[in-house]
Motif scaffolding. Structure first.
Motif, short mmCIF file in Angstrom:
data_model
loop_
_atom_site.label_atom_id
_atom_site.label_comp_id
_atom_site.label_asym_id
_atom_site.label_seq_id
_atom_site.Cartn_x
_atom_site.Cartn_y
_atom_site.Cartn_z
N UNK A 1 0.82 -1.22 0.00
CA UNK A 1 0.00 0.00 0.00
C UNK A 1 0.85 1.26 0.00
N UNK A 2 2.06 1.19 0.54
CA UNK A 2 2.90 2.38 0.71
C UNK A 2 4.36 2.05 0.40
N UNK A 3 5.03 2.97 -0.30
CA UNK A 3 6.46 2.86 -0.58
C UNK A 3 7.14 4.14 -0.10
N UNK B 1 6.93 12.58 -8.50
CA UNK B 1 5.79 13.05 -7.72
C UNK B 1 5.66 12.45 -6.35
N UNK B 2 6.77 11.91 -5.79
CA UNK B 2 6.71 11.44 -4.41
C UNK B 2 6.43 12.61 -3.48
N UNK B 3 5.74 12.35 -2.41
CA UNK B 3 5.39 13.36 -1.42
C UNK B 3 6.50 13.43 -0.36
N UNK C 1 15.66 12.80 4.48
CA UNK C 1 14.31 13.22 4.15
C UNK C 1 13.49 12.01 3.73
N UNK C 2 12.24 11.98 4.13
CA UNK C 2 11.34 10.88 3.80
C UNK C 2 10.42 11.30 2.66
N UNK C 3 10.40 10.49 1.60
CA UNK C 3 9.46 10.67 0.49
C UNK C 3 8.60 9.41 0.42
N UNK C 4 7.33 9.57 0.06
CA UNK C 4 6.43 8.41 0.06
C UNK C 4 5.35 8.54 -1.00
#
Length: 208
Positions: free
Chosen positions: A138-140, A159-161, A180-183
Protein backbone atom coordinates in the motif's frame (compact mmCIF):
# COMPACT_ATOMS: atom_id res chain seq x y z
CA UNK A 1 2.18 -12.87 1.18
CA UNK A 2 3.24 -12.69 -2.46
CA UNK A 3 6.47 -11.02 -3.55
CA UNK A 4 6.23 -12.53 -7.07
CA UNK A 5 9.88 -13.48 -7.13
CA UNK A 6 11.87 -13.81 -9.31
CA UNK A 7 10.45 -11.34 -11.82
CA UNK A 8 11.79 -9.19 -14.65
CA UNK A 9 10.36 -5.73 -15.36
CA UNK A 10 11.05 -3.78 -18.56
CA UNK A 11 10.22 -0.44 -20.10
CA UNK A 12 12.06 0.56 -23.26
CA UNK A 13 15.83 0.49 -22.68
CA UNK A 14 15.48 -0.10 -18.93
CA UNK A 15 15.14 -3.51 -17.28
CA UNK A 16 14.96 -4.59 -13.65
CA UNK A 17 15.89 -8.21 -13.06
CA UNK A 18 16.97 -10.29 -10.05
CA UNK A 19 20.59 -9.90 -8.99
CA UNK A 20 22.70 -13.00 -9.72
CA UNK A 21 25.99 -14.43 -8.53
CA UNK A 22 27.31 -14.30 -12.11
CA UNK A 23 26.78 -10.53 -12.17
CA UNK A 24 29.86 -10.18 -9.95
CA UNK A 25 32.30 -8.98 -12.60
CA UNK A 26 29.96 -6.43 -14.17
CA UNK A 27 28.65 -5.25 -10.78
CA UNK A 28 32.17 -4.80 -9.42
CA UNK A 29 33.34 -2.90 -12.50
CA UNK A 30 30.45 -0.43 -12.37
CA UNK A 31 30.58 -0.06 -8.60
CA UNK A 32 34.33 0.54 -8.44
CA UNK A 33 34.32 2.95 -11.37
CA UNK A 34 31.70 5.01 -9.52
CA UNK A 35 33.35 4.72 -6.08
CA UNK A 36 33.98 8.42 -5.50
CA UNK A 37 30.53 9.35 -6.78
CA UNK A 38 28.68 6.79 -4.65
CA UNK A 39 30.67 6.93 -1.40
CA UNK A 40 28.90 9.98 0.15
CA UNK A 41 25.51 8.23 -0.15
CA UNK A 42 26.45 4.63 0.60
CA UNK A 43 25.42 2.74 3.74
CA UNK A 44 28.23 1.87 6.13
CA UNK A 45 28.44 -0.38 9.19
CA UNK A 46 28.49 1.42 12.57
CA UNK A 47 31.55 0.85 14.79
CA UNK A 48 31.45 -2.18 17.06
CA UNK A 49 30.61 -1.86 20.73
CA UNK A 50 33.53 -2.13 23.17
CA UNK A 51 34.64 -5.73 23.52
CA UNK A 52 33.07 -6.79 20.23
CA UNK A 53 34.83 -7.70 17.00
CA UNK A 54 34.94 -4.93 14.37
CA UNK A 55 32.23 -5.26 11.69
CA UNK A 56 33.16 -6.62 8.29
CA UNK A 57 31.51 -5.75 5.00
CA UNK A 58 30.04 -8.80 3.24
CA UNK A 59 31.59 -10.13 0.08
CA UNK A 60 29.59 -9.89 -3.14
CA UNK A 61 28.67 -13.57 -2.85
CA UNK A 62 27.50 -13.12 0.73
CA UNK A 63 25.49 -10.04 -0.26
CA UNK A 64 23.69 -11.82 -3.10
CA UNK A 65 22.91 -14.89 -1.01
CA UNK A 66 21.48 -12.70 1.74
CA UNK A 67 19.37 -10.68 -0.72
CA UNK A 68 17.99 -13.81 -2.36
CA UNK A 69 17.18 -15.43 0.99
CA UNK A 70 15.32 -12.27 2.04
CA UNK A 71 13.42 -12.31 -1.26
CA UNK A 72 12.38 -15.91 -0.76
CA UNK A 73 11.18 -14.99 2.74
CA UNK A 74 8.99 -12.21 1.32
CA UNK A 75 10.92 -9.35 2.90
CA UNK A 76 12.83 -7.94 -0.06
CA UNK A 77 12.98 -7.53 -3.86
CA UNK A 78 16.63 -7.18 -4.97
CA UNK A 79 17.15 -6.04 -8.57
CA UNK A 80 19.98 -4.98 -10.79
CA UNK A 81 19.24 -2.20 -13.25
CA UNK A 82 20.12 -2.77 -16.90
CA UNK A 83 20.28 -0.03 -19.50
CA UNK A 84 20.40 -1.22 -23.11
CA UNK A 85 21.44 -4.66 -21.93
CA UNK A 86 24.29 -3.58 -19.65
CA UNK A 87 24.33 -3.55 -15.86
CA UNK A 88 23.97 0.09 -14.81
CA UNK A 89 23.01 0.03 -11.14
CA UNK A 90 21.01 -1.59 -8.40
CA UNK A 91 17.55 -1.14 -6.89
CA UNK A 92 16.24 -2.92 -3.82
CA UNK A 93 12.79 -2.93 -2.29
CA UNK A 94 13.54 -3.72 1.36
CA UNK A 95 11.81 -3.75 4.71
CA UNK A 96 8.66 -5.28 3.25
CA UNK A 97 6.07 -5.42 6.00
CA UNK A 98 2.69 -7.10 5.78
CA UNK A 99 -0.35 -7.09 8.04
CA UNK A 100 -1.91 -3.71 8.75
CA UNK A 101 1.04 -1.79 7.25
CA UNK A 102 1.75 -3.39 3.83
CA UNK A 103 4.73 -1.19 3.06
CA UNK A 104 8.33 -1.23 1.93
CA UNK A 105 11.16 1.15 1.14
CA UNK A 106 13.34 1.55 -1.94
CA UNK A 107 17.06 2.20 -2.18
CA UNK A 108 19.05 2.58 -5.39
CA UNK A 109 22.25 3.66 -7.13
CA UNK A 110 23.08 4.16 -10.79
CA UNK A 111 26.17 4.38 -12.98
CA UNK A 112 27.15 8.02 -13.36
CA UNK A 113 27.66 7.45 -17.10
CA UNK A 114 23.92 6.97 -17.63
CA UNK A 115 22.66 9.45 -15.04
CA UNK A 116 20.28 12.00 -16.53
CA UNK A 117 18.79 9.61 -19.11
CA UNK A 118 15.71 8.67 -17.12
CA UNK A 119 17.13 5.29 -16.10
CA UNK A 120 16.48 5.60 -12.39
CA UNK A 121 13.07 7.33 -12.55
CA UNK A 122 11.93 4.57 -14.92
CA UNK A 123 13.40 1.90 -12.63
CA UNK A 124 11.68 3.31 -9.56
CA UNK A 125 8.38 3.59 -11.43
CA UNK A 126 8.63 -0.03 -12.57
CA UNK A 127 9.36 -1.20 -9.04
CA UNK A 128 6.58 0.85 -7.43
CA UNK A 129 3.97 -0.35 -9.92
CA UNK A 130 5.03 -3.96 -9.32
CA UNK A 131 4.83 -3.47 -5.54
CA UNK A 132 1.38 -1.88 -5.71
CA UNK A 133 -0.26 -3.91 -8.47
CA UNK A 134 1.29 -7.35 -8.11
CA UNK A 135 2.84 -7.68 -4.65
CA UNK A 136 -0.03 -5.90 -2.91
CA UNK A 137 1.79 -3.24 -0.92
CA UNK A 138 0.00 0.00 0.00
CA UNK A 139 2.90 2.38 0.71
CA UNK A 140 6.46 2.86 -0.58
CA UNK A 141 9.04 5.10 1.10
CA UNK A 142 12.35 6.41 -0.19
CA UNK A 143 14.68 8.06 2.35
CA UNK A 144 17.39 10.37 0.99
CA UNK A 145 20.08 12.55 2.52
CA UNK A 146 19.12 16.24 2.08
CA UNK A 147 22.48 16.86 0.37
CA UNK A 148 21.86 14.23 -2.32
CA UNK A 149 20.42 16.45 -5.05
CA UNK A 150 20.45 13.90 -7.91
CA UNK A 151 18.57 11.30 -5.87
CA UNK A 152 16.05 13.85 -4.63
CA UNK A 153 15.38 14.92 -8.21
CA UNK A 154 14.43 11.34 -9.08
CA UNK A 155 11.63 11.18 -6.53
CA UNK A 156 10.52 14.76 -7.10
CA UNK A 157 10.14 14.15 -10.84
CA UNK A 158 8.04 11.08 -10.06
CA UNK A 159 5.79 13.05 -7.72
CA UNK A 160 6.71 11.44 -4.41
CA UNK A 161 5.39 13.36 -1.42
CA UNK A 162 8.00 14.79 0.98
CA UNK A 163 6.94 13.94 4.53
CA UNK A 164 9.68 15.34 6.74
CA UNK A 165 13.12 14.76 8.22
CA UNK A 166 14.34 11.73 10.15
CA UNK A 167 17.34 12.86 12.22
CA UNK A 168 20.38 10.55 12.24
CA UNK A 169 18.33 7.91 10.44
CA UNK A 170 21.00 5.77 8.73
CA UNK A 171 24.73 5.17 9.04
CA UNK A 172 26.07 6.60 5.77
CA UNK A 173 29.67 7.32 4.77
CA UNK A 174 30.93 6.71 8.30
CA UNK A 175 28.38 8.63 10.41
CA UNK A 176 24.70 8.75 11.38
CA UNK A 177 23.02 10.99 8.79
CA UNK A 178 19.71 12.83 8.59
CA UNK A 179 17.33 11.72 5.82
CA UNK A 180 14.31 13.22 4.15
CA UNK A 181 11.34 10.88 3.80
CA UNK A 182 9.46 10.67 0.49
CA UNK A 183 6.43 8.41 0.06
CA UNK A 184 3.64 7.25 -2.21
CA UNK A 185 0.55 5.20 -1.53
CA UNK A 186 -1.63 3.37 -3.99
CA UNK A 187 -4.20 6.16 -3.78
CA UNK A 188 -1.60 8.65 -5.07
CA UNK A 189 -1.12 6.85 -8.41
CA UNK A 190 -4.35 5.14 -9.48
CA UNK A 191 -3.16 5.24 -13.09
CA UNK A 192 0.23 3.74 -12.20
CA UNK A 193 3.51 5.54 -11.57
CA UNK A 194 5.07 4.50 -14.90
CA UNK A 195 2.09 5.94 -16.78
CA UNK A 196 2.42 9.19 -14.86
CA UNK A 197 6.16 9.31 -15.55
CA UNK A 198 5.59 8.82 -19.27
CA UNK A 199 2.96 11.53 -19.28
CA UNK A 200 5.37 13.96 -17.66
CA UNK A 201 8.08 13.21 -20.21
CA UNK A 202 7.76 14.95 -23.57
CA UNK A 203 7.75 12.48 -26.48
CA UNK A 204 10.88 12.46 -28.58
CA UNK A 205 13.10 14.11 -25.97
CA UNK A 206 15.64 12.48 -23.61
CA UNK A 207 14.29 11.76 -20.14
CA UNK A 208 16.08 13.75 -17.47
Amino acid sequence: MNVSWPVELTDGDVTLRPIRLRDHRAWREVNQRNRDWLRPWEATVPPALPGHLPPRRPTYRQMVRHLRAEAQAGRMLPFVVEYRGRLAGQLTVAGITWGSMCSGHIGYWVDREVAGRGVMPTSVALAVDHCFRTVGLHRIEICIRPENGPSRRVVEKLGFREEGLRPRYLHIDGAWRDHLVYALTTEDVPEGLLTRWHRRTSPGTPRK
